[in-house]
Scaffold this motif. Structure first.
Motif, PDB file in Angstrom:
ATOM      1  N   ARG A  55      -4.700   5.609   2.396  1.00  9.60           N
ATOM      2  CA  ARG A  55      -3.885   4.449   1.983  1.00  9.60           C
ATOM      3  C   ARG A  55      -4.590   3.754   0.824  1.00  9.60           C
ATOM      4  NH1 ARG A  55      -0.735   0.997   5.850  1.00  9.60           N
ATOM      5  NH2 ARG A  55      -1.553  -0.435   4.348  1.00  9.60           N
ATOM      6  N   ILE A  56      -3.869   3.534  -0.258  1.00 10.88           N
ATOM      7  CA  ILE A  56      -4.431   2.820  -1.405  1.00 10.88           C
ATOM      8  C   ILE A  56      -3.518   1.651  -1.768  1.00 10.88           C
ATOM      9  CG2 ILE A  56      -5.658   4.827  -2.321  1.00 10.88           C
ATOM     10  CD1 ILE A  56      -3.433   5.044  -4.425  1.00 10.88           C
ATOM     11  N   LEU A  57      -4.120   0.682  -2.427  1.00 14.74           N
ATOM     12  CA  LEU A  57      -3.379  -0.500  -2.850  1.00 14.74           C
ATOM     13  C   LEU A  57      -2.447  -0.137  -4.001  1.00 14.74           C
ATOM     14  CD1 LEU A  57      -3.044  -3.610  -2.629  1.00 14.74           C
ATOM     15  CD2 LEU A  57      -4.866  -3.798  -4.321  1.00 14.74           C
ATOM     16  N   TYR A 115       0.843  -1.188   0.000  1.00 14.90           N
ATOM     17  CA  TYR A 115       0.000   0.000   0.000  1.00 14.90           C
ATOM     18  C   TYR A 115       0.876   1.234   0.000  1.00 14.90           C
ATOM     19  CZ  TYR A 115      -3.707  -3.232   1.129  1.00 14.90           C
ATOM     20  OH  TYR A 115      -4.592  -4.262   1.073  1.00 14.90           O
ATOM     21  N   ARG A 116       0.345   2.298  -0.491  1.00 17.37           N
ATOM     22  CA  ARG A 116       1.043   3.580  -0.422  1.00 17.37           C
ATOM     23  C   ARG A 116       0.077   4.633   0.087  1.00 17.37           C
ATOM     24  NH1 ARG A 116       0.635   6.389  -5.676  1.00 17.37           N
ATOM     25  NH2 ARG A 116      -0.588   5.078  -7.044  1.00 17.37           N
ATOM     26  N   THR A 117       0.626   5.632   0.656  1.00 16.66           N
ATOM     27  CA  THR A 117      -0.184   6.696   1.248  1.00 16.66           C
ATOM     28  C   THR A 117      -0.220   7.870   0.282  1.00 16.66           C
ATOM     29  OG1 THR A 117       0.512   6.005   3.448  1.00 16.66           O
ATOM     30  CG2 THR A 117      -0.476   8.186   3.260  1.00 16.66           C
ATOM     31  N   VAL A 118      -1.430   8.322   0.015  1.00 14.64           N
ATOM     32  CA  VAL A 118      -1.633   9.453  -0.887  1.00 14.64           C
ATOM     33  C   VAL A 118      -2.191  10.601  -0.049  1.00 14.64           C
ATOM     34  CG1 VAL A 118      -2.876  10.299  -2.901  1.00 14.64           C
ATOM     35  CG2 VAL A 118      -2.053   7.944  -2.840  1.00 14.64           C
ATOM     36  N   THR A 119      -1.584  11.767  -0.194  1.00 13.13           N
ATOM     37  CA  THR A 119      -2.043  12.939   0.543  1.00 13.13           C
ATOM     38  C   THR A 119      -3.003  13.715  -0.339  1.00 13.13           C
ATOM     39  OG1 THR A 119       0.073  13.031   1.676  1.00 13.13           O
ATOM     40  CG2 THR A 119      -1.297  15.004   1.773  1.00 13.13           C
ATOM     41  N   SER A 120      -4.150  13.998   0.236  1.00 13.71           N
ATOM     42  CA  SER A 120      -5.162  14.770  -0.482  1.00 13.71           C
ATOM     43  C   SER A 120      -5.607  15.900   0.447  1.00 13.71           C
ATOM     44  CB  SER A 120      -6.336  13.873  -0.864  1.00 13.71           C
ATOM     45  OG  SER A 120      -7.365  14.639  -1.433  1.00 13.71           O
ATOM     46  N   GLY A 121      -5.093  17.076   0.167  1.00 11.49           N
ATOM     47  CA  GLY A 121      -5.392  18.198   1.064  1.00 11.49           C
ATOM     48  C   GLY A 121      -4.731  17.952   2.410  1.00 11.49           C
ATOM     49  N   ARG A 122      -5.540  17.946   3.488  1.00 13.99           N
ATOM     50  CA  ARG A 122      -5.000  17.706   4.819  1.00 13.99           C
ATOM     51  C   ARG A 122      -5.129  16.249   5.249  1.00 13.99           C
ATOM     52  NH1 ARG A 122      -7.784  22.248   8.281  1.00 13.99           N
ATOM     53  NH2 ARG A 122      -8.461  23.286   6.413  1.00 13.99           N
ATOM     54  N   SER A 123      -5.796  15.417   4.415  1.00 11.93           N
ATOM     55  CA  SER A 123      -5.976  14.005   4.801  1.00 11.93           C
ATOM     56  C   SER A 123      -5.041  13.102   4.005  1.00 11.93           C
ATOM     57  CB  SER A 123      -7.429  13.581   4.575  1.00 11.93           C
ATOM     58  OG  SER A 123      -7.739  13.670   3.213  1.00 11.93           O
ATOM     59  N   THR A 164      -4.894 -12.294   3.873  1.00  7.25           N
ATOM     60  CA  THR A 164      -3.560 -11.690   3.847  1.00  7.25           C
ATOM     61  C   THR A 164      -3.644 -10.192   3.597  1.00  7.25           C
ATOM     62  OG1 THR A 164      -3.293 -12.128   1.475  1.00  7.25           O
ATOM     63  CG2 THR A 164      -2.451 -13.786   3.011  1.00  7.25           C
ATOM     64  N   MET A 165      -4.721  -9.740   2.969  1.00  5.08           N
ATOM     65  CA  MET A 165      -4.884  -8.327   2.696  1.00  5.08           C
ATOM     66  C   MET A 165      -5.416  -7.579   3.917  1.00  5.08           C
ATOM     67  SD  MET A 165      -6.872  -6.282  -0.397  1.00  5.08           S
ATOM     68  CE  MET A 165      -7.474  -7.709  -1.129  1.00  5.08           C
ATOM     69  N   ALA A 166      -6.235  -8.214   4.730  1.00  3.99           N
ATOM     70  CA  ALA A 166      -6.900  -7.551   5.852  1.00  3.99           C
ATOM     71  C   ALA A 166      -5.941  -6.934   6.850  1.00  3.99           C
ATOM     72  CB  ALA A 166      -7.841  -8.532   6.543  1.00  3.99           C
ATOM     73  N   PRO A 167      -4.858  -7.627   7.315  1.00  5.51           N
ATOM     74  CA  PRO A 167      -3.950  -6.969   8.264  1.00  5.51           C
ATOM     75  C   PRO A 167      -3.282  -5.730   7.694  1.00  5.51           C
ATOM     76  CG  PRO A 167      -3.568  -9.341   8.211  1.00  5.51           C
ATOM     77  CD  PRO A 167      -4.505  -9.012   7.104  1.00  5.51           C
ATOM     78  N   SER A 168      -3.009  -5.736   6.395  1.00  2.00           N
ATOM     79  CA  SER A 168      -2.371  -4.568   5.781  1.00  2.00           C
ATOM     80  C   SER A 168      -3.309  -3.371   5.732  1.00  2.00           C
ATOM     81  CB  SER A 168      -1.914  -4.907   4.351  1.00  2.00           C
ATOM     82  OG  SER A 168      -1.012  -5.986   4.379  1.00  2.00           O
ATOM     83  N   ILE A 169      -4.591  -3.646   5.557  1.00  3.59           N
ATOM     84  CA  ILE A 169      -5.571  -2.556   5.477  1.00  3.59           C
ATOM     85  C   ILE A 169      -5.742  -1.913   6.836  1.00  3.59           C
ATOM     86  CG2 ILE A 169      -7.988  -2.015   5.041  1.00  3.59           C
ATOM     87  CD1 ILE A 169      -7.955  -4.214   2.927  1.00  3.59           C
ATOM     88  N   SER A 170      -5.760  -2.736   7.883  1.00  2.54           N
ATOM     89  CA  SER A 170      -6.040  -2.202   9.212  1.00  2.54           C
ATOM     90  C   SER A 170      -4.878  -1.420   9.795  1.00  2.54           C
ATOM     91  CB  SER A 170      -6.399  -3.360  10.163  1.00  2.54           C
ATOM     92  OG  SER A 170      -5.328  -4.265  10.226  1.00  2.54           O
ATOM     93  N   THR A 171      -3.654  -1.646   9.290  1.00  2.81           N
ATOM     94  CA  THR A 171      -2.512  -0.908   9.851  1.00  2.81           C
ATOM     95  C   THR A 171      -2.317   0.419   9.159  1.00  2.81           C
ATOM     96  OG1 THR A 171      -1.019  -2.061   8.353  1.00  2.81           O
ATOM     97  CG2 THR A 171      -1.317  -2.979  10.574  1.00  2.81           C
TER      98      THR A 171
END
Length: 197
Positions: free
Chosen positions: A88-90, A77-85, A190-197
């Motif tokens: 996380r996207i795949l 996953y990577r983190t995308v900044t949009s404005g002030r928020s 296997t995807m669920a733990p990555s989403i929750s972190t």
């Protein structure tokens, strides 16, 4: 010589007899029956109705499932900044691996081969004496459609045989559906733990 078909029986007035293109067969029908024009004579006992081509038509679509079972992507996953928020996207590159594209190509290849084998199967049935077998072009729509239609016609002329490809197809479908469900549950777990972190 006339083409194969139902013709007025020279030895039985009021009935038609099946001409196989070379000689008269022992099959008669009343001339007034509407099914005379569309009827199919029964096949000789022991006619080879289960050639390798029909089994490939029935099972080939499920071969890409073997590759799917081997496909085990590591989800990133990577983190995308949009404005002030931040969201996380795949990361798509973690999903679209070389094996993913091999699955895609194998599915297309299997589709083309199924159509070819359906054509060969139709020609083989004609050679065995099946009049107007289920047309191979139905395989363009789906191998399932071809297998079911072919089995219905062959069962009509070779009773009690003819339905084995349908039963085999149903078994392959149930097994593949079960394996695909297990695989999807495994991938989501296997995807669920990555989403929750």
């Amino acid at each position: 010589m006339p083409a194969q078909g139902w013709y007025p029986a020279p030895d039985r007035p009021g009935q038609v007899r099946w001409w196989d293109g070379r000689m008269w067969t022992p099959y008669y029908q009343p001339m007034y029956r509407p099914s005379v024009m569309i009827g199919r004579p029964p096949l000789r006992a022991g006619a080879a109705i289960y050639r390798w081509t029909i089994w490939l038509v029935a099972f080939l679509p499920y071969t890409s499932l073997l590759l799917e079972l081997a496909w085990n992507p590591t989800f990133r996953y990577r983190t995308v900044t949009s404005g002030r928020s931040q969201v996380r996207i795949l990361d798509a590159t973690s999903v679209f691996t070389p094996l993913y594209f091999a699955i895609f190509v194998s599915a297309i290849l299997a589709y083309g081969l199924v159509i070819w084998f359906a054509y060969l199967d139709t020609k083989r049935l004609e050679a065995e004496g099946v009049v107007r077998p289920f047309h191979w072009a139905w395989a363009f729509l789906s191998p399932i459609v071809y297998v079911i239609g072919r089995s219905v016609i062959v069962h009509q002329v070779a009773r009690p045989r003819g339905l084995a490809p349908v039963w085999a197809l149903m078994a392959a479908f149930v097994i593949s559906y079960g394996l695909a469900t297990i695989k999807m549950v495994s991938l989501f777990s296997t995807m669920a733990p990555s989403i929750s972190t």
